[in-house]
Scaffold this active site. Structure first.
Site, PDB file in Angstrom:
ATOM      1  N   ASP A 104      36.723  38.718  39.541  1.00 54.01           N
ATOM      2  CA  ASP A 104      36.955  37.680  38.543  1.00 54.01           C
ATOM      3  C   ASP A 104      35.807  36.666  38.642  1.00 54.01           C
ATOM      4  OD1 ASP A 104      38.668  36.377  36.613  1.00 54.01           O
ATOM      5  OD2 ASP A 104      39.420  35.077  38.176  1.00 54.01           O
ATOM      6  N   ARG A 166      53.346  44.429  41.160  1.00 58.66           N
ATOM      7  CA  ARG A 166      52.396  45.323  41.833  1.00 58.66           C
ATOM      8  C   ARG A 166      52.806  46.777  41.682  1.00 58.66           C
ATOM      9  NH1 ARG A 166      49.053  42.074  45.018  1.00 58.66           N
ATOM     10  NH2 ARG A 166      50.025  40.320  46.066  1.00 58.66           N
TER      11      ARG A 166
HETATM   12  P1  IMP Z   1      37.767  35.885  42.378  1.00 60.55           P
HETATM   13  O1  IMP Z   1      37.419  35.275  43.697  1.00 60.55           O
HETATM   14  O2  IMP Z   1      37.937  34.810  41.316  1.00 60.55           O
HETATM   15  O3  IMP Z   1      36.809  36.951  41.928  1.00 60.55           O
HETATM   16  O4  IMP Z   1      39.238  36.449  42.526  1.00 60.55           O
HETATM   17  C1  IMP Z   1      39.480  37.737  42.890  1.00 60.55           C
HETATM   18  C2  IMP Z   1      40.936  37.936  43.218  1.00 60.55           C
HETATM   19  O5  IMP Z   1      41.783  37.178  42.367  1.00 60.55           O
HETATM   20  C3  IMP Z   1      41.330  39.375  42.964  1.00 60.55           C
HETATM   21  O6  IMP Z   1      41.134  40.153  44.107  1.00 60.55           O
HETATM   22  C4  IMP Z   1      42.788  39.252  42.591  1.00 60.55           C
HETATM   23  O7  IMP Z   1      43.586  39.269  43.745  1.00 60.55           O
HETATM   24  C5  IMP Z   1      42.892  37.905  41.931  1.00 60.55           C
HETATM   25  N1  IMP Z   1      42.841  38.025  40.461  1.00 60.55           N
HETATM   26  C6  IMP Z   1      41.837  37.701  39.624  1.00 60.55           C
HETATM   27  N2  IMP Z   1      42.138  37.943  38.343  1.00 60.55           N
HETATM   28  C7  IMP Z   1      43.375  38.479  38.359  1.00 60.55           C
HETATM   29  C8  IMP Z   1      44.253  38.985  37.326  1.00 60.55           C
HETATM   30  O8  IMP Z   1      43.961  39.004  36.110  1.00 60.55           O
HETATM   31  N3  IMP Z   1      45.452  39.470  37.747  1.00 60.55           N
HETATM   32  C9  IMP Z   1      45.834  39.496  39.049  1.00 60.55           C
HETATM   33  N4  IMP Z   1      45.041  39.046  40.041  1.00 60.55           N
HETATM   34  C10 IMP Z   1      43.830  38.535  39.700  1.00 60.55           C
END
Ligand code: IMP
Ligand code: MG
Length: 181
Positions: A104, A166
């Protein structure tokens, strides 16, 4: 209560996911021929993807799990990352493949990469089932991507909202009213 009622739209069915994972497994098997593949699952979201992906890999591999602090019950990352459960063994001489459910902002993986690189692995690559490239806040490019998804909140096949959904066998968009309330 039927979980399906909370899903606005199915993005990837069970069959489509199986195809994506099998294609990724073939690529990884080619790339890691003769290497010391060590797959690291980032809990809990990548649990189901990891279980399927490792069975789609035909070269020898070992695995471990780690867990980092996450969103809690929200849908937006706080930006603060902490290791909650660490790996059991040294990473020296290993060819790491970090397995994530979704990339993300990239904040979590960028922190993890730095942390793991400092432990002297032979190589390190990223594999994510889903990618939300629009949301990137740090410059991080995954080596293996299953599919790109729009900037919406996704659940199923390991991905949760407040620890739920999940166990959905497919990936779908959560209805905003579920988390707006
Ligand atoms: P980042 O550090 O913002 O890249 O977040 C990554 C983590 O956020 C992922 O491993 C997921 O656990 C969670 N995450 C990000 N987007 C989503 C989503 O749309 N649905 C569920 N979990 C998400
Ligand atoms: Mg995750």
């Amino acid at each position: 209560m039927n979980m399906r009622d909370d899903i606005a739209e199915i993005l990837y069915t069970e069959e489509q996911l199986a195809e994506i994972v099998s294609r990724m497994g073939r690529q990884i098997s080619e790339d890691y021929e003769g290497k010391n593949l060590f797959m690291i699952s980032v809990l809990k979201g990548s649990l189901i993807f990891m279980a399927d992906l490792m069975r789609a890999v035909t070269v020898p591999c070992s695995i471990d799990f780690l867990s980092v602090s996450s969103y809690g019950k929200g849908t937006v990352s706080s930006g603060a990352v902490r290791i909650l459960k660490d790996l059991d063994d040294s990473l020296e001489g290993k060819d790491l493949l970090v397995v994530e459910d979704i990339l993300d902002s990239g904040v979590t993986l960028s922190f993890l990469l730095k942390n793991l690189s400092a432990r002297n692995p032979r190589s390190i690559r990223l594999c994510t089932l889903l990618d939300k490239p629009e949301r990137r806040k740090v410059d991080i490019r995954p080596d293996y991507v299953g599919a790109e998804v729009p900037d919406e909140f996704i659940v199923g096949y390991g991905l949760d909202y407040a620890e739920k959904y999940r166990n959905l066998p497919y990936i779908g968009v959560l209805k905003p009213e579920v988390y707006a309330g």
